[in-house]
Each structure stands twice: as C-alpha cells, then as structure tokens.
Design a protein around this motif. Structure first.
Motif, PDB file in Angstrom:
ATOM      1  N   SER A  29      33.659  25.309  45.744  1.00 24.62           N
ATOM      2  CA  SER A  29      33.500  26.088  44.508  1.00 24.62           C
ATOM      3  C   SER A  29      33.173  25.176  43.335  1.00 24.62           C
ATOM      4  CB  SER A  29      34.760  26.896  44.215  1.00 24.62           C
ATOM      5  OG  SER A  29      34.964  27.855  45.221  1.00 24.62           O
ATOM      6  N   GLU A  39      27.688  31.297  38.499  1.00 26.03           N
ATOM      7  CA  GLU A  39      27.736  31.872  39.849  1.00 26.03           C
ATOM      8  C   GLU A  39      29.099  32.526  40.074  1.00 26.03           C
ATOM      9  OE1 GLU A  39      27.004  33.440  43.098  1.00 26.03           O
ATOM     10  OE2 GLU A  39      25.350  32.223  42.345  1.00 26.03           O
ATOM     11  N   LEU A  41      30.379  33.940  42.658  1.00 19.86           N
ATOM     12  CA  LEU A  41      31.041  33.547  43.902  1.00 19.86           C
ATOM     13  C   LEU A  41      31.798  32.240  43.720  1.00 19.86           C
ATOM     14  CD1 LEU A  41      31.639  33.938  46.904  1.00 19.86           C
ATOM     15  CD2 LEU A  41      29.478  32.772  47.394  1.00 19.86           C
ATOM     16  N   GLY A  45      35.697  31.847  44.412  1.00 18.26           N
ATOM     17  CA  GLY A  45      36.239  30.825  45.313  1.00 18.26           C
ATOM     18  C   GLY A  45      37.307  29.988  44.625  1.00 18.26           C
ATOM     19  N   SER A  67      34.717  35.385  37.421  1.00 16.38           N
ATOM     20  CA  SER A  67      33.985  35.945  38.547  1.00 16.38           C
ATOM     21  C   SER A  67      33.437  37.316  38.178  1.00 16.38           C
ATOM     22  CB  SER A  67      34.888  36.047  39.782  1.00 16.38           C
ATOM     23  OG  SER A  67      34.193  36.673  40.846  1.00 16.38           O
ATOM     24  N   LEU A  77      30.057  40.852  46.958  1.00 11.19           N
ATOM     25  CA  LEU A  77      31.179  40.112  46.377  1.00 11.19           C
ATOM     26  C   LEU A  77      32.333  41.061  46.063  1.00 11.19           C
ATOM     27  CD1 LEU A  77      32.430  37.500  45.395  1.00 11.19           C
ATOM     28  CD2 LEU A  77      31.168  37.770  43.243  1.00 11.19           C
ATOM     29  N   ARG A  81      36.247  40.547  46.790  1.00 12.70           N
ATOM     30  CA  ARG A  81      37.035  40.283  45.579  1.00 12.70           C
ATOM     31  C   ARG A  81      38.029  41.408  45.282  1.00 12.70           C
ATOM     32  NH1 ARG A  81      33.182  39.566  40.772  1.00 12.70           N
ATOM     33  NH2 ARG A  81      32.863  41.778  41.163  1.00 12.70           N
TER      34      ARG A  81
END
Length: 173
Positions: A29, A39, A41, A45, A67, A77, A81
């Motif tokens: 990450s 980003e 993701l 992470g 996020s 995602l 998530r």
C-alpha cells in the motif's frame, strides 16, 4: 492480490502468517500510494493493515476516509471495503457511516442483490436500519429480491419499507 492473500491467512487463523501478510499489505500500500496518492485501493490496504495491527481508532478512520474520498463508487472496491466499514459502524464518524451505507446503496441500486444481502448480514445490527432506509425509494420488486436473499441467509427484515403482504407468515412482524 496481496490483500486477498492476507485476508485468507487471517480467516484461516494462522496468526504468524497473518502478521507477515499484514506487513506485506502495508508495504504494498505504501508503495502504491507513493506512486499514486489518490489510489483508493492503496488507502484501503493501509486501513486494512492498520486495523489488523492497531484496531479501529482515529488513524484507521482517517485511512478509511481517504479510501472513500478517492474511490467512492468503485463497485469492486466497495465489495471488499463495505463489510469492514459496516463492522465498525457504531464507532465510525457520521461521515464514515454515510459512506458505508452508500456502498450498500450503490450495490443495491446496481441490482447486485446477493452482494447487498451479504453486506446486510455482515453489518453491525445498528447499521441495518440505515441500510434499509436507503432502499425505500426502490421498486418493490427490488426490495423483494433483497428480502429474498437476506431471508436465504436466515435473517429477517423488519423495516417500514418491507411490509409486503405476500411474505410468508413466519417473516411477518
């Protein structure tokens, strides 16, 4: 991929491997965010690794918020998530609660009813009424489909937007 591997070792109960994998997710990450700081993701992470290592608190809430900020409506995602966000619903800020409920609403509106039912099942009990509230304006058939998939998981829906007359007697309030 590193996140999926780490999640599997955590579920398997291999604590030594889970710690190694969490460190791997954190490093991956960090590398991703160094190249692409927007980003979603990468921020997720970082949240996943941090919550695994330190639990939910202001720092982890901030990572989860980033996020959401950078990837608010990416279904792939949202599928990974939302279950984690909905588990900490009662401790989350109003903004994070709204984001988590919106993840559910987005999947529901995309007619991903089995996934929405899984999120409903994974959600903290306090989150469930808010999730269902987001479905009230949907066509009855969509709400019936969600109810079907939730019922298959052994749960009941008791909410003002789900008073269907043709429900089996054992599901009526």
């Amino acid at each position: 991929m590193q996140l999926a591997i780490a999640d599997e070792s955590t579920r398997a109960g291999d604590l030594r491997q889970a710690d190694i994998d969490a460190d791997g997710v954190e490093a991956t990450s960090r590398t991703l965010l160094a190249c692409a700081p927007t980003e979603g993701l990468g921020w997720f992470g970082a949240y996943w690794a941090e919550i695994r290592q330190a639990g939910f608190g202001p720092r982890t809430a901030g990572l989860l918020g980033l996020s959401y900020r950078f990837a608010p409506h990416e279904a792939w995602l949202q599928l990974i998530r939302a279950p984690l966000a909905l588990r900490v619903f009662t401790a989350a800020t109003p903004e994070l609660k709204n984001y988590a409920a919106q993840d559910f609403a987005d999947l529901f509106q995309a007619r991903l009813f089995p996934s929405a039912a899984t999120l409903y099942q994974a959600a903290a009990a306090a989150a469930r009424p808010e999730l269902l509230e987001r479905t009230c304006g949907a066509p009855q058939i969509d709400r019936e489909l969600l109810m079907h998939f939730v019922t298959e998981k052994g749960l009941q829906i008791r909410h003002r937007c789900y008073p269907f007359e043709d429900r089996p007697d054992h599901l009526k309030e």
